[in-house]
Scaffold this motif. Sequence first.
Motif, PDB file in Angstrom:
ATOM      1  N   ALA A 207      48.141  47.191  25.051  1.00 52.94           N
ATOM      2  CA  ALA A 207      48.260  48.391  26.093  1.00 52.94           C
ATOM      3  C   ALA A 207      46.865  48.609  26.633  1.00 52.94           C
ATOM      4  CB  ALA A 207      48.803  49.720  25.474  1.00 52.94           C
ATOM      5  N   GLU A 208      45.856  48.290  25.905  1.00 53.28           N
ATOM      6  CA  GLU A 208      44.748  48.508  26.423  1.00 53.28           C
ATOM      7  C   GLU A 208      43.977  47.724  27.265  1.00 53.28           C
ATOM      8  OE1 GLU A 208      41.589  48.559  23.167  1.00 53.28           O
ATOM      9  OE2 GLU A 208      40.192  49.748  24.239  1.00 53.28           O
ATOM     10  N   ASN A 209      44.032  46.339  26.815  1.00 59.14           N
ATOM     11  CA  ASN A 209      43.667  45.308  27.899  1.00 59.14           C
ATOM     12  C   ASN A 209      44.642  45.098  29.123  1.00 59.14           C
ATOM     13  OD1 ASN A 209      45.593  43.506  26.996  1.00 59.14           O
ATOM     14  ND2 ASN A 209      44.066  42.491  25.715  1.00 59.14           N
ATOM     15  N   LEU A 210      45.706  45.595  29.028  1.00 63.62           N
ATOM     16  CA  LEU A 210      46.631  45.693  30.098  1.00 63.62           C
ATOM     17  C   LEU A 210      46.516  46.745  31.126  1.00 63.62           C
ATOM     18  CD1 LEU A 210      49.103  44.204  31.775  1.00 63.62           C
ATOM     19  CD2 LEU A 210      50.570  45.245  30.306  1.00 63.62           C
ATOM     20  N   THR A 211      45.986  47.752  30.575  1.00 61.58           N
ATOM     21  CA  THR A 211      45.461  49.235  31.348  1.00 61.58           C
ATOM     22  C   THR A 211      44.308  48.560  32.239  1.00 61.58           C
ATOM     23  OG1 THR A 211      46.400  50.614  29.699  1.00 61.58           O
ATOM     24  CG2 THR A 211      44.810  51.450  31.086  1.00 61.58           C
ATOM     25  N   ALA A 212      43.340  47.871  31.237  1.00 63.07           N
ATOM     26  CA  ALA A 212      42.082  47.343  32.063  1.00 63.07           C
ATOM     27  C   ALA A 212      42.249  46.586  33.349  1.00 63.07           C
ATOM     28  CB  ALA A 212      41.202  46.977  30.951  1.00 63.07           C
ATOM     29  N   LEU A 213      43.246  45.689  33.004  1.00 62.73           N
ATOM     30  CA  LEU A 213      43.717  44.607  34.062  1.00 62.73           C
ATOM     31  C   LEU A 213      44.124  45.576  35.427  1.00 62.73           C
ATOM     32  CD1 LEU A 213      45.606  41.372  33.523  1.00 62.73           C
ATOM     33  CD2 LEU A 213      46.146  42.805  35.611  1.00 62.73           C
ATOM     34  N   LEU A 214      45.190  46.485  35.023  1.00 61.22           N
ATOM     35  CA  LEU A 214      45.688  47.090  36.187  1.00 61.22           C
ATOM     36  C   LEU A 214      44.683  48.087  36.781  1.00 61.22           C
ATOM     37  CD1 LEU A 214      49.460  48.025  34.908  1.00 61.22           C
ATOM     38  CD2 LEU A 214      48.650  46.274  36.977  1.00 61.22           C
ATOM     39  N   THR A 215      43.854  48.339  36.055  1.00 62.14           N
ATOM     40  CA  THR A 215      42.916  49.384  36.419  1.00 62.14           C
ATOM     41  C   THR A 215      41.969  48.911  37.619  1.00 62.14           C
ATOM     42  OG1 THR A 215      43.003  51.186  34.550  1.00 62.14           O
ATOM     43  CG2 THR A 215      41.168  51.375  36.104  1.00 62.14           C
ATOM     44  N   ALA A 216      41.403  47.641  37.219  1.00 62.71           N
ATOM     45  CA  ALA A 216      40.716  46.709  38.139  1.00 62.71           C
ATOM     46  C   ALA A 216      41.333  46.331  39.245  1.00 62.71           C
ATOM     47  CB  ALA A 216      39.970  45.593  37.008  1.00 62.71           C
ATOM     48  N   ALA A 217      42.653  45.999  39.175  1.00 67.78           N
ATOM     49  CA  ALA A 217      43.391  45.778  40.491  1.00 67.78           C
ATOM     50  C   ALA A 217      43.835  46.760  41.265  1.00 67.78           C
ATOM     51  CB  ALA A 217      44.962  44.849  39.995  1.00 67.78           C
ATOM     52  N   LEU A 218      43.900  47.818  40.725  1.00 65.22           N
ATOM     53  CA  LEU A 218      44.064  49.171  41.665  1.00 65.22           C
ATOM     54  C   LEU A 218      43.197  49.316  42.663  1.00 65.22           C
ATOM     55  CD1 LEU A 218      45.734  51.795  41.917  1.00 65.22           C
ATOM     56  CD2 LEU A 218      44.145  52.998  40.508  1.00 65.22           C
ATOM     57  N   THR A 219      41.717  49.087  42.253  1.00 67.95           N
ATOM     58  CA  THR A 219      40.695  49.445  43.090  1.00 67.95           C
ATOM     59  C   THR A 219      40.167  48.047  43.790  1.00 67.95           C
ATOM     60  OG1 THR A 219      39.352  49.450  41.328  1.00 67.95           O
ATOM     61  CG2 THR A 219      40.178  51.604  42.071  1.00 67.95           C
ATOM     62  N   GLY A 220      40.422  46.842  43.438  1.00 66.71           N
ATOM     63  CA  GLY A 220      39.925  45.799  43.795  1.00 66.71           C
ATOM     64  C   GLY A 220      38.523  45.691  43.311  1.00 66.71           C
ATOM     65  N   GLU A 221      38.221  46.082  41.966  1.00 62.36           N
ATOM     66  CA  GLU A 221      37.193  45.310  41.233  1.00 62.36           C
ATOM     67  C   GLU A 221      36.963  44.155  41.094  1.00 62.36           C
ATOM     68  OE1 GLU A 221      36.734  46.865  36.518  1.00 62.36           O
ATOM     69  OE2 GLU A 221      37.071  48.774  37.841  1.00 62.36           O
ATOM     70  N   ASP A 222      35.555  44.060  40.734  1.00 69.00           N
ATOM     71  CA  ASP A 222      35.417  42.475  40.551  1.00 69.00           C
ATOM     72  C   ASP A 222      36.066  41.970  39.200  1.00 69.00           C
ATOM     73  OD1 ASP A 222      34.570  39.818  40.089  1.00 69.00           O
ATOM     74  OD2 ASP A 222      32.310  40.617  39.970  1.00 69.00           O
ATOM     75  N   PRO A 223      37.154  40.864  39.340  1.00 62.08           N
ATOM     76  CA  PRO A 223      37.813  40.694  38.086  1.00 62.08           C
ATOM     77  C   PRO A 223      36.956  40.142  36.865  1.00 62.08           C
ATOM     78  CG  PRO A 223      38.574  39.328  40.119  1.00 62.08           C
ATOM     79  CD  PRO A 223      37.605  40.186  40.476  1.00 62.08           C
ATOM     80  N   LYS A 224      35.669  39.697  37.412  1.00 62.22           N
ATOM     81  CA  LYS A 224      35.088  39.054  36.171  1.00 62.22           C
ATOM     82  C   LYS A 224      34.829  39.937  34.946  1.00 62.22           C
ATOM     83  CE  LYS A 224      32.042  35.649  38.542  1.00 62.22           C
ATOM     84  NZ  LYS A 224      31.107  35.879  39.411  1.00 62.22           N
ATOM     85  N   THR A 225      35.077  41.457  35.189  1.00 65.87           N
ATOM     86  CA  THR A 225      34.943  42.147  34.150  1.00 65.87           C
ATOM     87  C   THR A 225      35.993  42.312  33.113  1.00 65.87           C
ATOM     88  OG1 THR A 225      36.202  44.005  35.069  1.00 65.87           O
ATOM     89  CG2 THR A 225      33.798  44.003  35.655  1.00 65.87           C
ATOM     90  N   LEU A 226      36.967  41.218  33.380  1.00 66.76           N
ATOM     91  CA  LEU A 226      37.864  41.142  32.644  1.00 66.76           C
ATOM     92  C   LEU A 226      38.044  39.947  31.629  1.00 66.76           C
ATOM     93  CD1 LEU A 226      40.933  41.895  35.073  1.00 66.76           C
ATOM     94  CD2 LEU A 226      40.331  43.257  33.169  1.00 66.76           C
ATOM     95  N   THR A 227      36.968  39.120  31.753  1.00 67.78           N
ATOM     96  CA  THR A 227      36.932  37.843  31.208  1.00 67.78           C
ATOM     97  C   THR A 227      36.345  37.907  29.793  1.00 67.78           C
ATOM     98  OG1 THR A 227      34.692  37.494  32.027  1.00 67.78           O
ATOM     99  CG2 THR A 227      36.436  36.440  33.238  1.00 67.78           C
ATOM    100  N   ASP A 228      35.833  39.086  29.419  1.00 65.26           N
ATOM    101  CA  ASP A 228      35.285  39.026  28.027  1.00 65.26           C
ATOM    102  C   ASP A 228      36.369  39.274  26.954  1.00 65.26           C
ATOM    103  OD1 ASP A 228      32.648  39.009  28.533  1.00 65.26           O
ATOM    104  OD2 ASP A 228      32.401  41.325  28.604  1.00 65.26           O
TER     105      ASP A 228
END
Length: 358
Positions: free
Chosen positions: A336-357
């Motif tokens: 739930a935590e990493n999927l929330t992070a994914l959708l939160t980033a996609a919501l605003t168009g944030e740099d996807p690189k933040t998800l690679t860790d």
Amino acid sequence: MNLVFEHVTLGQRVLFGSGKAAEHLAAEVSRLGAQRVMVIASEFERPMAGQVAAGIDPVLWQTDVVMHVPVETAEKARAAAAGHNVDLLVCVGGGSTTGLAKAVALTSGIPIVAVPTTYAGSEATNVWGLTEAARKTTGVDDRVLPATVIYDAELTLSLPVDLSVASGLNGMAHCIDSLWAPRADPINAALAAEGIRALSQGLPAVKADPAGLDGREQALYGCYLAAVAFASAGSGIHHKICHVLGGTFNLPHAQTHATVLPYVLAFNAPAAPQAAARIAAAFGAADALEGLQHLRQVLDAPRALADYGFTAEDIPEAVRIALDAIPASNPRPVTAENLTALLTAALTGEDPKTLTDL
Ligand code: NAD
């Protein structure tokens, strides 16, 4: 290492040629011995379908087409087909139109000849979708796989550039998600890699010269490969997430796929190094995400789910529904935590690189 896999290639005839749709359709109707053809096309697609059907004599035109195929729309089309003893369905249009033909074939077994006019790819899959009481159901049934697909890039010339880009990236998503979907195998991976190559060359050419046929042909060819790979490999994490966003939150299909894709790629790539290397090579890039992001920049691709009506308040429900659907075989464990992070980033168009860790 032993190469062990089980693969099914769906049987389908494909006729490809710009400016040849009418000729190909007349030949196909005659080859199949069809006497009572129903042509399905939305009101908007009707003039295009009229040209394509110039050499045949349909008994019925069905123009009541609605996105995501509401059950009531399907029932009307089924009743019309039965009432006219239809023996062949010809659909001319985007994924919504193909979807209606599939809904009729699902209950009647009437064969389909599909003439697609977008890059959605539904014509090459045995997947159907229906919507009832705002809930989308999908299933797999070989009766809905069109017997023949007729590709004519001239029919896509009228597709506006922004819709061409979004629809083409929907095809790109079929390719990328196939590489880690539940039934990923070397055959569908090969198709997906060639699809990525064709799309990454075709879509910039469409953007640069929307009236030119070369880019449109490459994009159409790439999207066919993409859909064949997807039909074979099944739905991976990307499709499960987008299905929830479209089905529950009514976000537009192609734009949602186009927006979410870099986030899923950034999320999965570190846990799927072979798939990432394959994607990078297909893009001709050093890194998979860099390859995709470069293409998206050239195309000025959709970038934030907020632009399509998704909100921060929607995220918990989307996470809850998607978590149940995402395959357990996904290379990176999903929480739930990493999927929330994914959708939160996609919501605003944030740099996807933040998800690679990891
Ligand atoms: P769509 O069919 O709704 O078409 C989008 C818009 O483009 C419509 O207004 C349509 O009239 C218009 N259009 C179509 N062709 C055009 C052309 N050549 N020029 C100008 N305008 C044109 O959207 P889509 O993205 O093609 O398909 C989306 C639907 O397909 C969704 O319901 C999705 O679930 C389904 N789909 C199913 C599968 C499957 O395997 N079952 C695969 C992909 C998509």
